[in-house]
Design a protein around this motif. Sequence first.
Motif, PDB file in Angstrom:
ATOM      1  N   UNK A 193       0.963  -1.178  -0.074  1.00  7.57           N
ATOM      2  CA  UNK A 193      -0.023   0.009  -0.128  1.00  7.57           C
ATOM      3  C   UNK A 193       0.924   1.046  -0.093  1.00  7.57           C
ATOM      4  N   UNK A 194       1.860   1.182   0.878  1.00  4.03           N
ATOM      5  CA  UNK A 194       2.760   2.490   1.045  1.00  4.03           C
ATOM      6  C   UNK A 194       3.388   2.744  -0.200  1.00  4.03           C
ATOM      7  N   UNK A 195       3.932   1.566  -1.044  1.00  3.10           N
ATOM      8  CA  UNK A 195       4.755   1.718  -2.135  1.00  3.10           C
ATOM      9  C   UNK A 195       3.798   2.330  -3.374  1.00  3.10           C
ATOM     10  N   UNK A 196       2.543   1.741  -3.547  1.00  2.00           N
ATOM     11  CA  UNK A 196       1.725   2.081  -4.172  1.00  2.00           C
ATOM     12  C   UNK A 196       1.378   3.713  -4.260  1.00  2.00           C
ATOM     13  N   UNK A 197       1.442   4.265  -3.089  1.00  2.00           N
ATOM     14  CA  UNK A 197       0.866   5.539  -2.769  1.00  2.00           C
ATOM     15  C   UNK A 197       2.203   6.432  -2.969  1.00  2.00           C
ATOM     16  N   UNK A 198       3.240   6.020  -2.521  1.00  2.00           N
ATOM     17  CA  UNK A 198       4.350   7.006  -1.968  1.00  2.00           C
ATOM     18  C   UNK A 198       5.742   6.605  -2.623  1.00  2.00           C
ATOM     19  N   UNK A 199       5.758   5.349  -3.313  1.00  2.00           N
ATOM     20  CA  UNK A 199       7.063   5.136  -3.999  1.00  2.00           C
ATOM     21  C   UNK A 199       7.680   4.044  -2.962  1.00  2.00           C
ATOM     22  N   UNK A 200       8.947   3.453  -3.416  1.00  2.00           N
ATOM     23  CA  UNK A 200       9.626   2.284  -2.902  1.00  2.00           C
ATOM     24  C   UNK A 200      10.755   2.846  -1.881  1.00  2.00           C
ATOM     25  N   UNK A 201      10.789   4.240  -1.778  1.00  2.00           N
ATOM     26  CA  UNK A 201      11.749   4.879  -0.711  1.00  2.00           C
ATOM     27  C   UNK A 201      11.251   5.552   0.501  1.00  2.00           C
ATOM     28  N   UNK A 202       9.866   5.459   0.608  1.00  2.00           N
ATOM     29  CA  UNK A 202       9.222   6.171   1.662  1.00  2.00           C
ATOM     30  C   UNK A 202       9.451   5.788   3.289  1.00  2.00           C
ATOM     31  N   UNK A 203       9.662   6.704   4.048  1.00  2.00           N
ATOM     32  CA  UNK A 203      10.022   6.369   5.296  1.00  2.00           C
ATOM     33  C   UNK A 203       9.099   5.600   5.855  1.00  2.00           C
ATOM     34  N   UNK A 204       7.724   5.604   5.623  1.00  2.27           N
ATOM     35  CA  UNK A 204       6.828   4.795   6.275  1.00  2.27           C
ATOM     36  C   UNK A 204       6.956   3.135   5.779  1.00  2.27           C
ATOM     37  N   UNK A 218      17.791  -0.181   1.344  1.00  2.00           N
ATOM     38  CA  UNK A 218      17.648   1.015   0.599  1.00  2.00           C
ATOM     39  C   UNK A 218      16.815   2.027   1.189  1.00  2.00           C
ATOM     40  N   UNK A 219      15.495   1.679   1.960  1.00  2.00           N
ATOM     41  CA  UNK A 219      14.922   2.661   2.557  1.00  2.00           C
ATOM     42  C   UNK A 219      15.607   3.437   3.693  1.00  2.00           C
ATOM     43  N   UNK A 220      16.179   2.414   4.632  1.00  2.00           N
ATOM     44  CA  UNK A 220      17.049   2.903   5.900  1.00  2.00           C
ATOM     45  C   UNK A 220      18.190   3.833   5.132  1.00  2.00           C
ATOM     46  N   UNK A 221      18.847   3.363   4.368  1.00  2.00           N
ATOM     47  CA  UNK A 221      20.069   4.550   3.915  1.00  2.00           C
ATOM     48  C   UNK A 221      19.368   5.553   3.417  1.00  2.00           C
ATOM     49  N   UNK A 222      18.304   5.745   2.918  1.00  2.00           N
ATOM     50  CA  UNK A 222      17.591   6.961   2.522  1.00  2.00           C
ATOM     51  C   UNK A 222      17.264   8.023   3.838  1.00  2.00           C
ATOM     52  N   UNK A 223      16.900   7.283   4.753  1.00  2.00           N
ATOM     53  CA  UNK A 223      16.407   8.323   5.896  1.00  2.00           C
ATOM     54  C   UNK A 223      17.180   8.181   7.263  1.00  2.00           C
ATOM     55  N   UNK A 224      18.023   7.025   7.340  1.00  2.00           N
ATOM     56  CA  UNK A 224      18.911   7.103   8.604  1.00  2.00           C
ATOM     57  C   UNK A 224      20.530   7.247   8.199  1.00  2.00           C
ATOM     58  N   UNK A 225      21.320   7.484   9.282  1.00  2.00           N
ATOM     59  CA  UNK A 225      22.619   7.559   9.354  1.00  2.00           C
ATOM     60  C   UNK A 225      23.169   6.110   9.264  1.00  2.00           C
ATOM     61  N   UNK A 226      24.239   5.981   8.991  1.00  2.00           N
ATOM     62  CA  UNK A 226      25.000   4.725   8.981  1.00  2.00           C
ATOM     63  C   UNK A 226      25.172   3.985  10.489  1.00  2.00           C
ATOM     64  N   UNK A 227      25.149   4.749  11.572  1.00  2.00           N
ATOM     65  CA  UNK A 227      25.489   4.421  12.709  1.00  2.00           C
ATOM     66  C   UNK A 227      24.088   4.278  13.336  1.00  2.00           C
TER      67      UNK A 227
END
Length: 265
Positions: A110-121, A151-160
């Motif tokens: 559902x989230x992917x359809x609404x917001x794409x594959x990299x959304x924080x949700x 991929x999602x985590x790297x988009x929204x969170x730091x490496x550590x």
Amino acid sequence: FPVELTYEERIEACERLLPHVRSVARFAERYEVASENAGTLLNHAGLYIHACGDPAKAESFLRRAIAFGERAAGLESEGVATRLNNLGVVLQSLERLEEAADCFRRSIDTVQKLNGGRDAKLAQPLRNLYTVQRALGRWEAMADTCESAIIVFAEHFDFDDPLMAECEDARGIARTELGDHESARKHFERAMMSASNAQRQNPALIAAYRNHFGQSLLQLREYEEALSEFRKALELNRSLFQDNHVAVARDLVNIGEVHYATERY
């Protein structure tokens, strides 16, 4: 209703409100009004009940919350996706893992359809899904989910960030079970580095990641490097626990495996 993971005791004010929540839901169902508000109320009440340790009752609240959400906004809405993830968590605690995985997949779709594959949700349902897939032994599916999650985590969170370390460790576990020890080694090493660089370090987790890294080195017959990692894990765990703790015992067994493999009897 406050939102906490667990409550040591039930909150009196919330307990008094629960019968009113049921009444509101019955009224909204009967007259087909205020579906979204009723769904939100049921969702919050369900989360509270689950945190109080009653997942069976929480399930009924969350299923009704989803039904209200679908009635108000259709099958594909962010609110419904969130509630599906919440229901999956409850079903997971009830050890109904296949049903839980289905809820997490529906939430992700559902989230992917609404917001794409990299959304924080996507972060939480992806994490929940690979956790359930691990419990089910679905290693290929787990590896695929971890790839999407990182991929999602790297988009929204730091490496550590702890989620990054956890996901890299999960990737390593899946690759180990699939026999790809070289890839597993890389993931375990990244997990260890991420956890070691965190602002708030968790020594027990770092020790676990070091053990996983050491196991991959052992499988690759890099014995001295594996021995070094196992010894570092042992040092960490001895600083945290007594010598009769299972983590210390595990470290000693791992060290023994290296000595056995190198014929140092």
